[in-house]
Design a protein around this motif. Structure first.
Motif, PDB file in Angstrom:
ATOM      1  N   THR A  10       0.867  -1.172   0.000  1.00 29.76           N
ATOM      2  CA  THR A  10       0.000   0.000   0.000  1.00 29.76           C
ATOM      3  C   THR A  10       0.903   1.221   0.000  1.00 29.76           C
ATOM      4  OG1 THR A  10      -1.701  -1.186   1.235  1.00 29.76           O
ATOM      5  CG2 THR A  10      -1.804   1.215   1.263  1.00 29.76           C
ATOM      6  N   ARG A  11       0.817   2.016  -1.059  1.00 29.18           N
ATOM      7  CA  ARG A  11       1.688   3.176  -1.186  1.00 29.18           C
ATOM      8  C   ARG A  11       1.137   4.352  -0.386  1.00 29.18           C
ATOM      9  NH1 ARG A  11       2.289   2.630  -7.541  1.00 29.18           N
ATOM     10  NH2 ARG A  11       0.115   2.230  -7.160  1.00 29.18           N
ATOM     11  N   VAL A  12       2.010   4.913   0.451  1.00 27.94           N
ATOM     12  CA  VAL A  12       1.632   6.004   1.343  1.00 27.94           C
ATOM     13  C   VAL A  12       2.632   7.150   1.190  1.00 27.94           C
ATOM     14  CG1 VAL A  12       1.292   6.686   3.761  1.00 27.94           C
ATOM     15  CG2 VAL A  12       0.638   4.387   3.012  1.00 27.94           C
ATOM     16  N   LEU A  13       2.099   8.363   1.051  1.00 33.46           N
ATOM     17  CA  LEU A  13       2.918   9.572   1.033  1.00 33.46           C
ATOM     18  C   LEU A  13       2.843  10.201   2.417  1.00 33.46           C
ATOM     19  CD1 LEU A  13       4.593  11.810  -0.308  1.00 33.46           C
ATOM     20  CD2 LEU A  13       2.426  12.837  -1.068  1.00 33.46           C
ATOM     21  N   LEU A  14       3.993  10.357   3.062  1.00 36.14           N
ATOM     22  CA  LEU A  14       4.090  11.024   4.355  1.00 36.14           C
ATOM     23  C   LEU A  14       4.796  12.354   4.147  1.00 36.14           C
ATOM     24  CD1 LEU A  14       4.007  11.286   7.453  1.00 36.14           C
ATOM     25  CD2 LEU A  14       6.117   9.924   7.523  1.00 36.14           C
ATOM     26  N   ALA A  15       4.115  13.456   4.474  1.00 37.00           N
ATOM     27  CA  ALA A  15       4.700  14.792   4.380  1.00 37.00           C
ATOM     28  C   ALA A  15       4.764  15.378   5.786  1.00 37.00           C
ATOM     29  CB  ALA A  15       3.868  15.676   3.460  1.00 37.00           C
ATOM     30  N   GLU A  16       5.969  15.473   6.306  1.00 38.70           N
ATOM     31  CA  GLU A  16       6.203  15.957   7.674  1.00 38.70           C
ATOM     32  C   GLU A  16       7.560  16.646   7.693  1.00 38.70           C
ATOM     33  OE1 GLU A  16       6.305  17.155  11.101  1.00 38.70           O
ATOM     34  OE2 GLU A  16       4.602  15.768  11.095  1.00 38.70           O
ATOM     35  N   ASP A  17       7.635  17.843   8.273  1.00 41.70           N
ATOM     36  CA  ASP A  17       8.883  18.587   8.257  1.00 41.70           C
ATOM     37  C   ASP A  17       9.746  18.383   9.496  1.00 41.70           C
ATOM     38  OD1 ASP A  17       6.748  20.095   9.530  1.00 41.70           O
ATOM     39  OD2 ASP A  17       8.136  21.769   9.669  1.00 41.70           O
ATOM     40  N   ASP A  18       9.228  17.774  10.535  1.00 42.54           N
ATOM     41  CA  ASP A  18       9.985  17.569  11.764  1.00 42.54           C
ATOM     42  C   ASP A  18      10.585  16.165  11.787  1.00 42.54           C
ATOM     43  OD1 ASP A  18      10.374  18.644  14.733  1.00 42.54           O
ATOM     44  OD2 ASP A  18       9.841  16.514  14.827  1.00 42.54           O
ATOM     45  N   GLU A  19      11.917  16.093  11.871  1.00 41.97           N
ATOM     46  CA  GLU A  19      12.606  14.796  11.796  1.00 41.97           C
ATOM     47  C   GLU A  19      12.199  13.855  12.931  1.00 41.97           C
ATOM     48  OE1 GLU A  19      14.578  11.858  10.100  1.00 41.97           O
ATOM     49  OE2 GLU A  19      14.425  13.829   9.173  1.00 41.97           O
TER      50      GLU A  19
END
Length: 131
Positions: A10-19
């Motif tokens: 299942t392809r998931v895009l995670l967009a998060e700027d905090d490491e």
């Protein structure tokens, strides 16, 4: 032509700027080994990626550099993008956000930070029937 995902992942895009948040989310999602994650660190990269790659789920931090999570969702929907109907989990530490403020769709769910693993996993399972 973009083909739908026919593999077992299942392809998931995670967009998060905090490491730190990225590492926590990745650790939480290790409980779902069939997820194939693409990680980007700002709203512009999220929008660019989501306009050319098909995902089964997208997870967006609300407050990212360049473009906020809700603006990305609205743009994808308004433009008829390949991800216009992809379910989205929108994350925010802002406690004034409401759960129904996720760009007006039952396929878009808001979760408050700090995240709890069971809440994230349960939400993913709610949105996706193939995992």
């Amino acid at each position: 032509m973009i083909k739908p995902n026919t593999s077992q992942t299942t392809r998931v895009l995670l967009a998060e700027d905090d490491e730190t948040n990225i590492q926590v989310i990745l650790a939480y999602l290790s409980a779902l080994p069939t997820l194939e994650l693409m990680v980007v660190k700002d709203g512009r990269a999220a929008l660019e990626t989501a306009t050319v790659n098909l995902y089964e789920l997208m997870i967006f931090d609300q407050n990212m550099p360049f473009i906020t999570g809700d603006r990305i969702i609205r743009h994808l929907q308004a433009s008829g993008s390949i991800n216009a109907h992809t379910p989205v989990i929108r994350l925010s530490a802002d406690t004034t956000q409401t759960k129904d403020a996720s760009a007006g769709s039952s396929r878009n769910i808001h979760l408050s930070k700090p995240l709890r693993q069971n809440e994230l996993i349960d939400t993913i399972k709610l949105l996706l029937t193939n995992i």
